[in-house]
Scaffold this motif. Structure first.
Motif, PDB file in Angstrom:
ATOM      1  N   ILE A 144     -29.895 -72.716  -2.956  1.00  0.00           N
ATOM      2  CA  ILE A 144     -29.702 -74.161  -2.934  1.00  0.00           C
ATOM      3  C   ILE A 144     -31.084 -74.811  -2.873  1.00  0.00           C
ATOM      4  CG2 ILE A 144     -27.410 -74.155  -1.877  1.00  0.00           C
ATOM      5  CD1 ILE A 144     -28.821 -74.845   0.812  1.00  0.00           C
ATOM      6  N   THR A 145     -31.188 -76.001  -3.425  1.00  0.00           N
ATOM      7  CA  THR A 145     -32.418 -76.790  -3.339  1.00  0.00           C
ATOM      8  C   THR A 145     -32.057 -78.204  -2.900  1.00  0.00           C
ATOM      9  OG1 THR A 145     -32.324 -77.512  -5.659  1.00  0.00           O
ATOM     10  CG2 THR A 145     -33.499 -75.460  -5.197  1.00  0.00           C
ATOM     11  N   SER A 146     -32.900 -78.778  -2.035  1.00  0.00           N
ATOM     12  CA  SER A 146     -32.619 -80.117  -1.524  1.00  0.00           C
ATOM     13  C   SER A 146     -33.829 -80.603  -0.728  1.00  0.00           C
ATOM     14  CB  SER A 146     -31.360 -80.094  -0.645  1.00  0.00           C
ATOM     15  OG  SER A 146     -30.971 -81.404  -0.280  1.00  0.00           O
ATOM     16  N   THR A 147     -33.580 -81.514   0.216  1.00  0.00           N
ATOM     17  CA  THR A 147     -34.640 -81.987   1.098  1.00  0.00           C
ATOM     18  C   THR A 147     -34.986 -80.903   2.115  1.00  0.00           C
ATOM     19  OG1 THR A 147     -33.079 -82.903   2.688  1.00  0.00           O
ATOM     20  CG2 THR A 147     -33.820 -84.366   0.906  1.00  0.00           C
ATOM     21  N   GLN A 148     -36.158 -81.022   2.695  1.00  0.00           N
ATOM     22  CA  GLN A 148     -36.579 -80.065   3.723  1.00  0.00           C
ATOM     23  C   GLN A 148     -35.603 -80.055   4.895  1.00  0.00           C
ATOM     24  OE1 GLN A 148     -39.474 -77.948   3.571  1.00  0.00           O
ATOM     25  NE2 GLN A 148     -38.213 -77.016   5.159  1.00  0.00           N
ATOM     26  N   THR A 149     -35.140 -81.223   5.302  1.00  0.00           N
ATOM     27  CA  THR A 149     -34.230 -81.315   6.451  1.00  0.00           C
ATOM     28  C   THR A 149     -32.907 -80.626   6.167  1.00  0.00           C
ATOM     29  OG1 THR A 149     -35.233 -83.386   7.194  1.00  0.00           O
ATOM     30  CG2 THR A 149     -33.006 -82.910   7.983  1.00  0.00           C
ATOM     31  N   LEU A 150     -32.332 -80.899   5.004  1.00  0.00           N
ATOM     32  CA  LEU A 150     -31.040 -80.288   4.686  1.00  0.00           C
ATOM     33  C   LEU A 150     -31.162 -78.771   4.574  1.00  0.00           C
ATOM     34  CD1 LEU A 150     -28.266 -81.653   2.477  1.00  0.00           C
ATOM     35  CD2 LEU A 150     -28.923 -79.277   2.196  1.00  0.00           C
ATOM     36  N   ILE A 151     -32.207 -78.300   3.917  1.00  0.00           N
ATOM     37  CA  ILE A 151     -32.401 -76.854   3.781  1.00  0.00           C
ATOM     38  C   ILE A 151     -32.592 -76.211   5.151  1.00  0.00           C
ATOM     39  CG2 ILE A 151     -33.963 -75.072   2.904  1.00  0.00           C
ATOM     40  CD1 ILE A 151     -32.161 -76.323   0.764  1.00  0.00           C
ATOM     41  N   ASP A 152     -33.358 -76.860   6.024  1.00  0.00           N
ATOM     42  CA  ASP A 152     -33.574 -76.323   7.361  1.00  0.00           C
ATOM     43  C   ASP A 152     -32.275 -76.272   8.151  1.00  0.00           C
ATOM     44  OD1 ASP A 152     -35.116 -75.216   9.387  1.00  0.00           O
ATOM     45  OD2 ASP A 152     -35.630 -77.166  10.248  1.00  0.00           O
ATOM     46  N   ALA A 153     -31.426 -77.272   7.959  1.00  0.00           N
ATOM     47  CA  ALA A 153     -30.135 -77.284   8.653  1.00  0.00           C
ATOM     48  C   ALA A 153     -29.258 -76.120   8.203  1.00  0.00           C
ATOM     49  CB  ALA A 153     -29.423 -78.619   8.415  1.00  0.00           C
ATOM     50  N   VAL A 154     -29.192 -75.881   6.889  1.00  0.00           N
ATOM     51  CA  VAL A 154     -28.392 -74.760   6.389  1.00  0.00           C
ATOM     52  C   VAL A 154     -28.988 -73.438   6.869  1.00  0.00           C
ATOM     53  CG1 VAL A 154     -27.582 -73.563   4.320  1.00  0.00           C
ATOM     54  CG2 VAL A 154     -27.581 -76.069   4.395  1.00  0.00           C
ATOM     55  N   ARG A 155     -30.294 -73.320   6.831  1.00  0.00           N
ATOM     56  CA  ARG A 155     -30.952 -72.109   7.309  1.00  0.00           C
ATOM     57  C   ARG A 155     -30.635 -71.855   8.777  1.00  0.00           C
ATOM     58  NH1 ARG A 155     -35.104 -70.586  10.280  1.00  0.00           N
ATOM     59  NH2 ARG A 155     -35.534 -72.762  10.850  1.00  0.00           N
ATOM     60  N   SER A 156     -30.522 -72.919   9.544  1.00  0.00           N
ATOM     61  CA  SER A 156     -30.352 -72.800  10.988  1.00  0.00           C
ATOM     62  C   SER A 156     -28.906 -72.663  11.438  1.00  0.00           C
ATOM     63  CB  SER A 156     -30.970 -74.040  11.672  1.00  0.00           C
ATOM     64  OG  SER A 156     -32.341 -74.148  11.387  1.00  0.00           O
ATOM     65  N   SER A 187     -40.266 -71.323  -3.047  1.00  0.00           N
ATOM     66  CA  SER A 187     -41.204 -72.346  -3.524  1.00  0.00           C
ATOM     67  C   SER A 187     -41.059 -72.553  -5.027  1.00  0.00           C
ATOM     68  CB  SER A 187     -42.628 -71.919  -3.181  1.00  0.00           C
ATOM     69  OG  SER A 187     -43.572 -72.836  -3.698  1.00  0.00           O
ATOM     70  N   SER A 188     -40.877 -71.461  -5.754  1.00  0.00           N
ATOM     71  CA  SER A 188     -40.706 -71.548  -7.200  1.00  0.00           C
ATOM     72  C   SER A 188     -39.414 -72.285  -7.558  1.00  0.00           C
ATOM     73  CB  SER A 188     -40.693 -70.141  -7.808  1.00  0.00           C
ATOM     74  OG  SER A 188     -40.464 -70.188  -9.206  1.00  0.00           O
ATOM     75  N   LEU A 189     -38.344 -72.013  -6.832  1.00  0.00           N
ATOM     76  CA  LEU A 189     -37.064 -72.670  -7.088  1.00  0.00           C
ATOM     77  C   LEU A 189     -37.133 -74.164  -6.778  1.00  0.00           C
ATOM     78  CD1 LEU A 189     -34.739 -69.909  -5.625  1.00  0.00           C
ATOM     79  CD2 LEU A 189     -34.723 -70.692  -8.000  1.00  0.00           C
ATOM     80  N   ALA A 190     -37.769 -74.511  -5.662  1.00  0.00           N
ATOM     81  CA  ALA A 190     -37.916 -75.928  -5.312  1.00  0.00           C
ATOM     82  C   ALA A 190     -38.723 -76.658  -6.383  1.00  0.00           C
ATOM     83  CB  ALA A 190     -38.585 -76.057  -3.948  1.00  0.00           C
ATOM     84  N   ASP A 191     -39.780 -76.024  -6.850  1.00  0.00           N
ATOM     85  CA  ASP A 191     -40.582 -76.611  -7.931  1.00  0.00           C
ATOM     86  C   ASP A 191     -39.755 -76.763  -9.203  1.00  0.00           C
ATOM     87  OD1 ASP A 191     -43.203 -77.089  -9.525  1.00  0.00           O
ATOM     88  OD2 ASP A 191     -42.317 -75.331 -10.502  1.00  0.00           O
ATOM     89  N   TRP A 192     -38.934 -75.783  -9.506  1.00  0.00           N
ATOM     90  CA  TRP A 192     -38.109 -75.794 -10.718  1.00  0.00           C
ATOM     91  C   TRP A 192     -37.219 -77.030 -10.750  1.00  0.00           C
ATOM     92  CZ3 TRP A 192     -34.113 -71.514 -12.351  1.00  0.00           C
ATOM     93  CH2 TRP A 192     -34.110 -71.378 -13.755  1.00  0.00           C
ATOM     94  N   HIS A 193     -36.604 -77.322  -9.606  1.00  0.00           N
ATOM     95  CA  HIS A 193     -35.654 -78.434  -9.541  1.00  0.00           C
ATOM     96  C   HIS A 193     -36.280 -79.712  -8.977  1.00  0.00           C
ATOM     97  CE1 HIS A 193     -32.238 -76.006 -10.800  1.00  0.00           C
ATOM     98  NE2 HIS A 193     -32.632 -75.065  -9.966  1.00  0.00           N
ATOM     99  N   GLU A 194     -37.604 -79.668  -8.752  1.00  0.00           N
ATOM    100  CA  GLU A 194     -38.340 -80.823  -8.235  1.00  0.00           C
ATOM    101  C   GLU A 194     -37.722 -81.325  -6.927  1.00  0.00           C
ATOM    102  OE1 GLU A 194     -38.490 -83.548 -11.556  1.00  0.00           O
ATOM    103  OE2 GLU A 194     -40.230 -82.520 -12.391  1.00  0.00           O
ATOM    104  N   LYS A 195     -37.451 -80.367  -6.029  1.00  0.00           N
ATOM    105  CA  LYS A 195     -36.939 -80.673  -4.696  1.00  0.00           C
ATOM    106  C   LYS A 195     -37.966 -80.260  -3.650  1.00  0.00           C
ATOM    107  CE  LYS A 195     -32.827 -82.054  -6.055  1.00  0.00           C
ATOM    108  NZ  LYS A 195     -32.457 -83.481  -5.972  1.00  0.00           N
ATOM    109  N   GLU A 196     -37.752 -80.710  -2.421  1.00  0.00           N
ATOM    110  CA  GLU A 196     -38.698 -80.403  -1.356  1.00  0.00           C
ATOM    111  C   GLU A 196     -38.658 -78.938  -0.922  1.00  0.00           C
ATOM    112  OE1 GLU A 196     -38.457 -84.834   0.753  1.00  0.00           O
ATOM    113  OE2 GLU A 196     -37.965 -83.028   1.909  1.00  0.00           O
ATOM    114  N   ALA A 197     -37.456 -78.345  -0.962  1.00  0.00           N
ATOM    115  CA  ALA A 197     -37.323 -76.987  -0.432  1.00  0.00           C
ATOM    116  C   ALA A 197     -36.139 -76.284  -1.077  1.00  0.00           C
ATOM    117  CB  ALA A 197     -37.142 -77.031   1.090  1.00  0.00           C
ATOM    118  N   ALA A 198     -36.079 -74.974  -0.866  1.00  0.00           N
ATOM    119  CA  ALA A 198     -34.983 -74.155  -1.387  1.00  0.00           C
ATOM    120  C   ALA A 198     -34.667 -73.061  -0.380  1.00  0.00           C
ATOM    121  CB  ALA A 198     -35.358 -73.536  -2.730  1.00  0.00           C
ATOM    122  N   LEU A 199     -33.481 -72.497  -0.503  1.00  0.00           N
ATOM    123  CA  LEU A 199     -33.060 -71.390   0.354  1.00  0.00           C
ATOM    124  C   LEU A 199     -32.312 -70.376  -0.503  1.00  0.00           C
ATOM    125  CD1 LEU A 199     -33.061 -70.486   3.378  1.00  0.00           C
ATOM    126  CD2 LEU A 199     -30.742 -71.450   3.516  1.00  0.00           C
TER     127      LEU A 199
END
Length: 410
Positions: free
Chosen positions: A254-266, A95-107
Motif C-alpha cells: 500500500i502507498t499513502s501518507t506517512q501517518t496512514l502507513i505508520d498506522a497500518v504498520r503499527s 521507498s521505490s514504491l512510494a516514489d512510483w506512486h508519488e506518495k509519502e510512504a509505502a508498506l
C-alpha cells in the motif's frame, strides 16, 4: 461425521461445476509463455492466462538480483519484521514504491491478498464508526477485509457513480467514510470511472482506497497505473498494488501518507504477525520495479500484442465481452460444463492452456476464458490461439460473436 459433512460439501461443489482442479504446468525459464505439461514433457504448451503480464519473472535482471540476494543473505527472512528485523532491502523497496506512486510512504506485505485484507481490517477498526462503500465486483481480498469487521458496509453497483453518490449523501459529512474500488477489474477487463469516484468521495469527505493490481507496470507514466495515467494519483488517498502480476514476482503493498502507513504498520495484525518476504524475493521485486520505471518497451509491446489478439479473435468470430477495455480479454462461453470441456480440448488437442472461469468467480451464464497476451507471445502463437478457439467453439457448438447477444460481446 466431520468427514461426511465435508464430502457432501465437495460433492455439491462438483455437481455445480464449481470444483477446481489443478493443471500441473512447469514453466520453462527463458521460454515464457511455454510450459511443460505433466505427462507430456516433450511437447510444451502455450500459457494464455498468466498474470505475469510482462514476462518480468523471466527477465535476466530480475533473476540476477534474486540470485545475488540469495547468495548474499540466504533463503528466508527469519520472521516478521518486528521479530526478525527489517532488512535494508525492505526500506529500499518501500521507498521505490512510494516514489512510483508519488506518495509519502509505502508498506510491503507478503501477498496482494494480504495487503488488502490486513489494511482494510485495520482502517475500519481504527477509524471509529467508519462506513465503507465497496464496488460489487471488488476482489475477494477486499470483501474478506471488509467482512471481518463489524463496520456498516454498503455495496454499490459496479462502477455506478450515481448510486455511490446516493450512498455517501445519506451520511453526515463528518461521519468517517471509506470508498473501496479497483482501477481494472480482472474478470471483465473494464476500467473504473476513477476521476468521478474520487470527486464524489471528496465532496462527501470520504477516504478513497484504489486497488491497482491489474494496472501497475502496464499503464501510466513509468507504469504507475491508471490513476497516474489520468494524472490524479495524488488525489487518491490509498493506492494498493501487487508485485505478483506485471512485476513478475510476489508480494503486495500500500502507498499513502506517512501517518496512514505508520498506522497500518503499527495496528494491522495481518502485517505484524506474518513472516516478511525473503530477501531474494524483495530484491527481485525492487529490480523489476526500477526497470519498469524507465523501460516502456515491455508495456508498449503488451498493448500491441493485445490489440493484435483482439483483432484476430474478431476475425474468427470469437465473442470477446464488450466490457473489456484493457489487456484482459474475456471470451464468453456462457456455460460452466462446456467451458470446462473446451479448456480440456484446448489443452490436449491444441496445446493451449486457458483456465475456465466459472461461478462464483463470475455470474452464472457468463462463464468465460480470461485471455491475455504478453510481450512474449509471438504472431504465430496469437494466430494459433484464435484458430484453436474457433475450432473448439465449433466443436462444442458454443455461440460465436455473431450469434451472441450484442449487449454481451463486441
Amino acid at each position: 461425521m466431520y468427514q461426511s459433512i465435508l464430502r457432501q460439501q465437495l460433492e455439491l461443489l462438483k455437481s455445480s461445476n464449481q470444483y477446481r482442479t489443478f493443471t500441473t504446468l512447469s514453466r520453462i525459464c527463458g521460454q515464457y509463455p511455454l510450459a511443460k505439461l505433466e505427462g507430456a514433457p516433450d511437447t510444451p504448451v502455450v500459457v494464455w492466462c498468466s498474470n505475469d503480464y510482462l514476462g518480468m519473472s523471466q527477465h535476466p535482471l530480475v533473476r540476477q538480483q534474486m540470485h545475488w540476494a540469495l547468495e548474499t543473505y540466504g533463503a528466508g527472512s527469519g520472521g516478521s519484521r518486528n521479530i526478525g528485523g527489517s532488512h535494508e532491502l525492505y526500506a529500499r523497496l518501500e521507498s521505490s514504491l512510494a516514489d512510483w506512486h508519488e506518495k509519502e510512504a509505502a508498506l510491503v506485505f507478503p501477498t496482494g491478498f494480504g495487503s488488502n485484507d490486513a489494511t482494510l481490517q485495520c482502517l475500519l477498526r481504527q477509524i471509529p464508526d467508519c462506513v465503507v462503500a465497496s464496488d460489487e465486483r471488488n476482489h475477494a481480498s477486499i470483501v474478506n477485509g471488509i467482512r471481518a469487521t463489524p463496520n456498516e458496509r454498503r455495496v454499490f453497483r459496479h462502477n455506478d457513480v450515481d448510486e455511490l453518490e446516493q450512498i455517501l449523501s445519506a451520511y453526515p459529512v463528518d461521519r468517517p467514510k471509506l470508498v473501496v474500488f479497483e482501477s481494472i477489474y480482472s474478470m471483465d477487463g473494464d476500467i473504473a470511472p476513477i476521476a468521478q469516484i474520487v470527486k464524489i468521495a471528496k465532496r462527501f469527505n470520504a477516504l478513497t482506497y484504489l486497488d491497482e493490481v491489474h494496472a501497475v507496470g502496464m499503464y501510466g507514466p513509468r507504469g504507475a497505473g491508471i490513476a497516474a495515467k489520468l494524472g490524479i494519483a495524488d488525489q487518491v488517498d490509498i493506492i494498493q498494488g501487487t508485485m505478483a502480476k506485471a512485476i513478475g514476482v510476489i508480494g503486495g503493498y500500500i502507498t499513502s501518507t506517512q501517518t496512514l502507513i505508520d498506522a497500518v504498520r503499527s495496528f494491522a495484525t495481518g502485517f505484524i504477525f506474518t513472516t516478511s518476504l525473503p530477501p531474494a524475493i524483495t530484491a527481485g521485486c525492487l529490480a523489476s520495479i526500477e526497470h519498469l520505471k524507465t523501460s516502456s518497451c515491455e508495456r508498449e509491446q503488451l498493448h500491441r500484442s493485445s490489440g493484435t489478439l483482439r483483432e484476430r479473435l474478431r476475425q474468427h468470430d470469437i465473442p470477446v465481452m464488450r466490457c473489456s477495455q484493457t489487456h484482459v480479454l474475456p471470451v464468453l462461453v456462457g456455460d460452466a460444463e462446456r467451458c470446462k470441456a473446451a479448456a480440456h480440448r484446448l489443452l490436449n488437442v491444441h496445446g493451449i492452456y486457458l483456465q475456465p472461469i466459472n461461478s462464483p468467480s463470475v455470474p452464472v451464464g457468463t462463464e468465460r476464458f480470461r485471455v491475455n497476451a504478453t510481450p512474449n507471445h509471438d504472431l504465430n502463437q496469437i494466430d494459433h490461439l484464435a484458430a484453436s478457439l474457433r475450432e473448439t467453439f465449433d466443436h462444442f457448438a458454443i455461440p460465436l460473436a455473431s450469434q451472441a447477444s450484442a449487449a454481451e460481446v463486441a
